[in-house]
Design an enzyme around this catalytic site. Structure first.
Site, PDB file in Angstrom:
ATOM      1  N   PHE A  37      -5.347   0.111   5.960  1.00 23.45           N
ATOM      2  CA  PHE A  37      -4.107   0.187   5.189  1.00 23.45           C
ATOM      3  C   PHE A  37      -3.934   1.556   4.532  1.00 23.45           C
ATOM      4  CE2 PHE A  37      -5.262  -4.487   4.494  1.00 23.45           C
ATOM      5  CZ  PHE A  37      -4.609  -4.878   5.645  1.00 23.45           C
ATOM      6  N   GLU A  78       0.801  -1.222   0.000  1.00 29.94           N
ATOM      7  CA  GLU A  78       0.000   0.000   0.000  1.00 29.94           C
ATOM      8  C   GLU A  78       0.834   1.273   0.000  1.00 29.94           C
ATOM      9  OE1 GLU A  78      -2.351  -3.386   1.629  1.00 29.94           O
ATOM     10  OE2 GLU A  78      -0.368  -2.550   2.070  1.00 29.94           O
TER      11      GLU A  78
END
Length: 313
Positions: free
Chosen positions: A82, A57
């Site tokens: 995330f 991410e």
């Protein structure tokens, strides 16, 4: 509340597809969650404008920042846990500090993460994102406000954090309703109390609480905040001036999020109304159905009604 409902991810994806057909600079990034966000249709239609970076991410946000320097308008999505915690430094420095144009989407906020449990349950993302200088932080309350915000995000330069559940939620607004960054909406006027709510979950529970309170002769209203940053200070003060008590309601930690924002406005402007906060109180998330978790963390209509009666007494 409206009976019609629609998936928020559908509102997001349908709008992105519509915009991409008109603007070749719109690109989409995913961290291997296309099946969850339903952006596979974008990949199929625009394969050269779709980037799956895998379970990385922070790297996704770095790539989005790089694409922004080339004039692209990147929409990067992942679960809210995330998108906020794992990418924070990259989003802060590579996108925001660099004054770029990255649109970050955090899905499954708060208790809507449900069976993914505490590790995937972002209660603190609003506090984190609200602290980033110049960042716009949005949480639409229904599919139409979501679609409108996505359109405005695409047409407005600057970084944005959009917080949305993936699943179906009630439609609250008519098709011709307009939305702007920094603008709240009054869904119901109240004389005794105003719930200042953020996001579909808390707006709908606040509306239900109003119905229950009316049975006890209490006239409560709902202000749909929609934009946490910039927050609609004028709307908060106007509603606070009409009622005896204000309750903020958010599917997030009360520290640093909506509760803090409303408290700051009321305190700094000398408002005399009573104030209370509904939200997560310094706890981690856990596994469960959304209905169970809403009750477990005191976010349901019954908890709002109880708090309203306490503060009004």
């Amino acid at each position: 509340m409206a009976e019609q409902s629609m998936e928020m991810r559908a509102a997001y994806v349908d709008t992105i597809m519509e915009l991409a057909g008109k603007n070749k600079n719109i690109v989409v990034l995913e961290a291997d969650l296309m099946s969850c966000t339903n952006t596979g249709c974008f990949k199929k239609e625009y394969p050269d404008r779709f980037f799956n970076v895998g379970i990385a991410e922070a790297n996704m946000v770095g790539i989005a920042a790089g694409l922004s320097t080339l004039g692209k308008i990147p929409f990067a999505a992942s679960f809210g846990c995330f998108a906020s915690r794992r990418t924070f430094d990259q989003f802060f420095l590579s996108a925001n500090y660099a004054r770029l144009n990255v649109k970050l989407i955090g899905t499954d906020p708060g208790v809507t993460a449900a069976f993914n449990g505490g590790t995937h349950m972002p209660f603190e993302d609003l506090a984190l994102m609200r602290a980033v200088p110049g960042l716009t932080v949005l949480e639409p309350s229904d599919p139409r406000s979501c679609a409108a915000f996505v359109r405005e995000m695409a047409g407005t330069y600057g970084c944005v954090y959009l917080r949305i559940p993936r699943k179906a939620v009630p439609v609250l607004y008519p098709e011709n309703e307009t939305f702007k960054f920094g603008q709240a909406k009054v869904l119901k006027e109240g004389k005794d109390l105003c719930f200042m709510a953020l996001g579909s979950l808390m707006v709908n529970h606040s509306l239900k609480a109003c119905e229950i309170l009316s049975e006890s002769g209490i006239n409560a209203g709902v202000l749909d905040i929609l934009s946490l940053k910039p927050v609609d200070k004028d709307a908060v003060l106007e509603q606070a001036g009409r009622v005896r008590s204000v309750i903020s309601a958010e599917n997030a930690q009360i520290a640093g999020g909506l509760g803090s924002a409303v408290a700051e406005i009321l305190a700094e402007n000398g408002c005399g109304c009573k104030f209370a906060r509904i939200g997560i109180r310094d706890e981690f998330g856990e596994v469960g159905t959304q209905d169970y978790l809403v009750g477990r963390f005191g976010l349901d209509a019954a908890s709002l009604v109880k708090k309203a009666k306490e503060i009004l007494s």
